[in-house]
Structures are given as C-alpha cells and as structure tokens.
Scaffold this motif. Structure first.
Motif, PDB file in Angstrom:
ATOM      1  N   SER A 251       0.853  -1.182   0.000  1.00  0.00           N
ATOM      2  CA  SER A 251       0.000   0.000   0.000  1.00  0.00           C
ATOM      3  C   SER A 251       0.885   1.227   0.000  1.00  0.00           C
ATOM      4  CB  SER A 251      -0.921   0.007   1.231  1.00  0.00           C
ATOM      5  OG  SER A 251      -1.703   1.194   1.266  1.00  0.00           O
ATOM      6  N   GLY A 252       0.981   1.905  -1.147  1.00  0.00           N
ATOM      7  CA  GLY A 252       1.896   3.019  -1.271  1.00  0.00           C
ATOM      8  C   GLY A 252       3.330   2.544  -1.149  1.00  0.00           C
ATOM      9  N   ASP A 253       4.048   3.108  -0.184  1.00  0.00           N
ATOM     10  CA  ASP A 253       5.431   2.702   0.051  1.00  0.00           C
ATOM     11  C   ASP A 253       5.556   1.668   1.163  1.00  0.00           C
ATOM     12  OD1 ASP A 253       6.355   4.430  -1.901  1.00  0.00           O
ATOM     13  OD2 ASP A 253       6.570   6.113  -0.500  1.00  0.00           O
ATOM     14  N   THR A 254       4.436   1.191   1.693  1.00  0.00           N
ATOM     15  CA  THR A 254       4.462   0.250   2.812  1.00  0.00           C
ATOM     16  C   THR A 254       4.130  -1.156   2.342  1.00  0.00           C
ATOM     17  OG1 THR A 254       3.762   2.000   4.333  1.00  0.00           O
ATOM     18  CG2 THR A 254       3.530  -0.275   5.089  1.00  0.00           C
ATOM     19  N   TYR A 255       4.994  -2.102   2.703  1.00  0.00           N
ATOM     20  CA  TYR A 255       4.769  -3.516   2.382  1.00  0.00           C
ATOM     21  C   TYR A 255       4.047  -4.180   3.547  1.00  0.00           C
ATOM     22  CZ  TYR A 255       7.980  -2.914  -1.519  1.00  0.00           C
ATOM     23  OH  TYR A 255       8.572  -2.501  -2.688  1.00  0.00           O
ATOM     24  N   MET A 256       3.107  -5.078   3.214  1.00  0.00           N
ATOM     25  CA  MET A 256       2.248  -5.662   4.240  1.00  0.00           C
ATOM     26  C   MET A 256       2.037  -7.149   3.989  1.00  0.00           C
ATOM     27  SD  MET A 256      -0.721  -2.719   4.413  1.00  0.00           S
ATOM     28  CE  MET A 256      -1.214  -3.125   2.736  1.00  0.00           C
ATOM     29  N   GLU A 257       1.412  -7.794   4.990  1.00  0.00           N
ATOM     30  CA  GLU A 257       0.971  -9.196   4.910  1.00  0.00           C
ATOM     31  C   GLU A 257       2.121 -10.110   4.492  1.00  0.00           C
ATOM     32  OE1 GLU A 257      -2.753  -9.887   2.987  1.00  0.00           O
ATOM     33  OE2 GLU A 257      -3.473  -7.856   3.422  1.00  0.00           O
ATOM     34  N   TYR A 258       3.105 -10.195   5.360  1.00  0.00           N
ATOM     35  CA  TYR A 258       4.251 -11.067   5.113  1.00  0.00           C
ATOM     36  C   TYR A 258       3.852 -12.522   5.337  1.00  0.00           C
ATOM     37  CZ  TYR A 258       7.256  -6.947   5.011  1.00  0.00           C
ATOM     38  OH  TYR A 258       7.836  -5.739   4.679  1.00  0.00           O
ATOM     39  N   GLU A 259       4.209 -13.360   4.392  1.00  0.00           N
ATOM     40  CA  GLU A 259       3.966 -14.790   4.486  1.00  0.00           C
ATOM     41  C   GLU A 259       5.306 -15.523   4.410  1.00  0.00           C
ATOM     42  OE1 GLU A 259       1.139 -16.028   5.135  1.00  0.00           O
ATOM     43  OE2 GLU A 259      -0.246 -14.383   4.691  1.00  0.00           O
ATOM     44  N   ASP A 293       5.343 -22.353  -6.830  1.00  0.00           N
ATOM     45  CA  ASP A 293       4.313 -23.395  -6.816  1.00  0.00           C
ATOM     46  C   ASP A 293       2.931 -22.768  -6.949  1.00  0.00           C
ATOM     47  OD1 ASP A 293       2.783 -25.612  -6.512  1.00  0.00           O
ATOM     48  OD2 ASP A 293       3.427 -26.068  -4.457  1.00  0.00           O
ATOM     49  N   ILE A 294       2.266 -23.035  -8.059  1.00  0.00           N
ATOM     50  CA  ILE A 294       0.939 -22.468  -8.296  1.00  0.00           C
ATOM     51  C   ILE A 294      -0.102 -23.028  -7.327  1.00  0.00           C
ATOM     52  CG2 ILE A 294       0.177 -24.193  -9.993  1.00  0.00           C
ATOM     53  CD1 ILE A 294      -1.001 -21.840 -11.607  1.00  0.00           C
ATOM     54  N   GLU A 295       0.192 -24.188  -6.710  1.00  0.00           N
ATOM     55  CA  GLU A 295      -0.730 -24.773  -5.738  1.00  0.00           C
ATOM     56  C   GLU A 295      -0.487 -24.261  -4.324  1.00  0.00           C
ATOM     57  OE1 GLU A 295      -0.418 -28.968  -6.059  1.00  0.00           O
ATOM     58  OE2 GLU A 295      -1.236 -29.053  -8.098  1.00  0.00           O
ATOM     59  N   SER A 296       0.557 -23.451  -4.146  1.00  0.00           N
ATOM     60  CA  SER A 296       0.840 -22.898  -2.829  1.00  0.00           C
ATOM     61  C   SER A 296      -0.174 -21.811  -2.471  1.00  0.00           C
ATOM     62  CB  SER A 296       2.251 -22.308  -2.798  1.00  0.00           C
ATOM     63  OG  SER A 296       2.436 -21.507  -1.652  1.00  0.00           O
ATOM     64  N   PRO A 297      -0.617 -21.750  -1.216  1.00  0.00           N
ATOM     65  CA  PRO A 297      -1.546 -20.675  -0.819  1.00  0.00           C
ATOM     66  C   PRO A 297      -0.918 -19.291  -0.913  1.00  0.00           C
ATOM     67  CG  PRO A 297      -0.762 -21.891   1.107  1.00  0.00           C
ATOM     68  CD  PRO A 297      -0.322 -22.662  -0.101  1.00  0.00           C
ATOM     69  N   ASN A 298       0.407 -19.221  -0.988  1.00  0.00           N
ATOM     70  CA  ASN A 298       1.092 -17.932  -1.059  1.00  0.00           C
ATOM     71  C   ASN A 298       1.516 -17.570  -2.476  1.00  0.00           C
ATOM     72  OD1 ASN A 298       0.929 -17.695   1.743  1.00  0.00           O
ATOM     73  ND2 ASN A 298       2.870 -18.775   2.042  1.00  0.00           N
ATOM     74  N   TYR A 299       1.044 -18.317  -3.468  1.00  0.00           N
ATOM     75  CA  TYR A 299       1.477 -18.048  -4.838  1.00  0.00           C
ATOM     76  C   TYR A 299       0.960 -16.695  -5.323  1.00  0.00           C
ATOM     77  CZ  TYR A 299       2.133 -18.397  -9.847  1.00  0.00           C
ATOM     78  OH  TYR A 299       2.502 -18.141 -11.137  1.00  0.00           O
ATOM     79  N   ASP A 300       1.820 -15.960  -6.011  1.00  0.00           N
ATOM     80  CA  ASP A 300       1.478 -14.651  -6.551  1.00  0.00           C
ATOM     81  C   ASP A 300       0.864 -14.842  -7.940  1.00  0.00           C
ATOM     82  OD1 ASP A 300       1.222 -12.087  -7.389  1.00  0.00           O
ATOM     83  OD2 ASP A 300       3.322 -11.528  -7.158  1.00  0.00           O
ATOM     84  N   TYR A 301      -0.454 -14.690  -8.054  1.00  0.00           N
ATOM     85  CA  TYR A 301      -1.142 -14.943  -9.311  1.00  0.00           C
ATOM     86  C   TYR A 301      -0.944 -13.832 -10.336  1.00  0.00           C
ATOM     87  CZ  TYR A 301      -3.451 -19.030  -7.414  1.00  0.00           C
ATOM     88  OH  TYR A 301      -3.708 -20.267  -6.878  1.00  0.00           O
ATOM     89  N   GLU A 302      -0.254 -12.757  -9.932  1.00  0.00           N
ATOM     90  CA  GLU A 302       0.061 -11.711 -10.892  1.00  0.00           C
ATOM     91  C   GLU A 302       1.215 -12.117 -11.788  1.00  0.00           C
ATOM     92  OE1 GLU A 302       0.754  -8.120  -8.818  1.00  0.00           O
ATOM     93  OE2 GLU A 302      -1.304  -7.923  -8.063  1.00  0.00           O
TER      94      GLU A 302
END
Length: 350
Positions: A251-259, A293-302
């Motif tokens: 969000s802006g310059d702040t990184y969030m939701e670290y997995e 890993d596309i099956e990982s819950p943390n996969y970046d779909y972008e």
C-alpha cells in the motif's frame, strides 16, 4: 611475534586464488606487510533460457556478459589488519541495470587476537559467505544459498583451531545486493576440516524490514561437505533450507501481509584432476521455491508460473584449464531446467 601467516589465514578462507597470488609490496621482519592483489575476468552466460530464467538475470539474452575485475590491498601493522577491495562488475542480476558499475566490495580494519583468531569491522562478507559454496566444485557456482554476502556495518569473528574452524558476524541494517533494506543480520558457521573429509554448517537469521521493503524475517540453514575418494577425485555436497518471509501486498510505500515461504536447494558435484593443468567437473542440482508453486496458498497470481512448476533440476559438465599458474579457462555446459545452456570464462589473477 605475530607472523605474516595471520592475515594469510584470514584471507585464505574466502577461497580466492588472487589472494594466494598476491604481490608483496613490503614484508617487515616484525610481521608487518602490505599485499596487492587482483583479477581480471571476461566471460558470461550463453544461451539464457526464458523458461527457466526465474529470478536470475536482468534480461533474457543469447549472451549475458559476466565480466569482472577486482583490485585490492591487504595488510598488517602490529596486530591490526586492514583491507580495501574495489570491484568492477556487470549488474546482470534481476533488478540490476545491466551496466558496469564500480563498487567498494570490502573496506574494513581488523585485529589479530591470536595467530589463529581475528575480528573484522566495517564492510566485509558475513561469516557464512566464506563457506556457503564449500561443497560446490563448479566454476560458476550452481545452487545459490541466498545468504547475505558482503554487508556494511559488520563485525565478524573467525578462528581456526587445528581441524576446527568457526566464525560469527552481526550486520546492522543489512541490505540485499540490489540495495533493498533487509534488517539486521546474524550469521555463523562451524566446520571440521581434514585432508580426507571436511564439512561446514552455517546459520543465518534476518530481522526483516518492518514494511520498508518486501523482505521480512528469514532463517537459513546451510551445509557443505567434501570427500577425497581418490588422490585425483573429490566429491562435494552443498545444500540449504530457508524460511523467508516476503510481503504479499503493498500500500503506497508500505509492504504488508508477510507470508513465510520455504525454499530448498542442493548440489552434488565431483572434480577429477586429469593432470596438473586440467580439471573435469560435473554437477547435479535441485531447487524448490514455494513461490514458484501455483498450488501454494502464497502463490502470486500476478506472475505467470514457471514452466518447470515448483521445482527445477539440471546438470552440468565442464572443465577448468590452467595454462599458467595465474590463469584459468573455464567452460561449463548445462542440461535440464537450467537458466542457461553454458558458461564460459577466462580469468587471470595477480
């Protein structure tokens, strides 16, 4: 009396042939000295593959230049040590500019506690960086452990006691090699070294950036080992396990939701000394990164998934040829899910 071997011992742990071939500017009877060393290398990655070039190079090209030069001085006055090293290298990694850049690689002062123990203060490599590829005989190094490498604001201790070597370092406000903030870094290793068998275990912990960058906390375990099977044949193993927190939103310059992402890697390599000038080197390599890993819950779909899925394997076969004591010609061919088809290099040390 403190002998010249103190600093030689400290520098030899980085496995740089140019330090072994250093030219002595002066060498006093009391042990004080000043050495000049360096290297010039031209070569690079051939046939880079866009399918398997994940987080490797700044661009996918048929040839990615990896030319490199370094010039340094290292010395000792009484029990105090010092070192300045300048690198001129191509920023060819992901996020790099692709251009040549002049960089201060090391700038530190140190103190020899005893002939076998010393500390360093300043810009230097973290402790495990000296041994993170200990079991990897390939010239270009295969599976990357992801340890911190050179860091500013570092204090490092190292010691050697007969067959045992240990080291530890602390880096204040560490950074990724692309300049991104990673937080404080603690790094250590311990190993046993003999002529027949040797191994080293390394640990690293990272404090994280607290939203300043995508890099959060990290824990790394690495292992390297070498075994002399025959007088002319050695085999080696290198591996790592890593838990790395990465931001999944911004969000802006702040990184969030670290997995937390778990990553693995291993290299099995062998080196055969054909004669005094020629070495034959082979390796088998495996990497698994959770964010692939596309099956990982943390996969970046972008991002599109790599064609090799959550893991990749590849092998290499090559040689190092030394037509002179200070010259190395290296060629490595790679097969499988490798980021490039080959790597070729010529390097000269002084």
């Amino acid at each position: 009396m403190l002998r010249k071997t103190t600093i030689a011992l400290a520098l030899s742990s980085s496995f740089l042939p140019c330090l072994v071939q250093a030219a002595t500017i002066y060498d006093k009877d009391n042990g004080d000295y000043l050495n000049l060393y360096g290297e010039v290398g031209v070569g690079g990655h051939i046939g880079t593959n866009s399918d398997y070039n994940h987080d490797e190079f700044y661009d996918t090209k048929s040839y990615v230049d990896d030319s490199f030069a370094t010039l340094g001085i290292a010395g000792q006055e009484s029990k105090f040590l010092y070192r300045l090293e300048l690198d001129y290298q191509r920023e060819n990694w992901l996020g790099g500019s692709g251009e040549f850049a002049l960089d201060i690689d090391k700038l530190y002062v140190g103190y020899a506690i005893t002939e076998n123990q010393w500390i360093e203060l300043g810009l230097t490599d973290t402790a495990f960086d000296d041994y993170d590829h200990y079991g990897d005989f390939t010239f270009n190094k295969a599976v990357e452990t992801g340890e911190a490498g050179d860091q500013e604001n570092t204090i490092k201790y190292q010691g050697e006691f007969e067959y045992i070597r240990v080291g530890a370092s602390y880096s204040y406000e560490g950074e990724h090699k692309n300049g991104t903030f990673q937080g404080d870094i603690v790094n250590a290793y311990a190993g046993v070294f003999t002529d027949i068998f040797s191994f080293v275990v390394g640990l690293e912990g990272r404090g994280g950036s607290d939203g300043i960058s995508k890099y959060g906390e990290q824990q790394l375990l690495g292992l390297g080992a070498r075994l002399t099977v025959l007088p002319d044949l050695q085999i080696g193993f290198n591996g790592f396990i890593e838990d790395e927190d990465m931001a999944t939103h911004r969000s802006g310059d702040t990184y969030m939701e670290y997995e937390t992402f778990r990553n693995y890697g291993a290299t099995l390599s062998a080196k055969y000394d054909w004669n005094e000038a020629l070495e034959i080197i082979a390796s088998a390599n495996y990497e698994e990164y959770e964010n692939w890993d596309i099956e990982s819950p943390n996969y970046d779909y972008e991002e599109l998934p790599p064609v090799f899925g959550k893991e990749r394997t590849w092998g290499s076969l090559g040689f190092n040829y030394r037509p002179g004591q200070n010259i190395v010609l290296s060629v490595e061919g790679r097969v499988g899910e490798a980021p490039e088809a080959a790597y070729a290099y010529v390097r000269m040390y002084f």
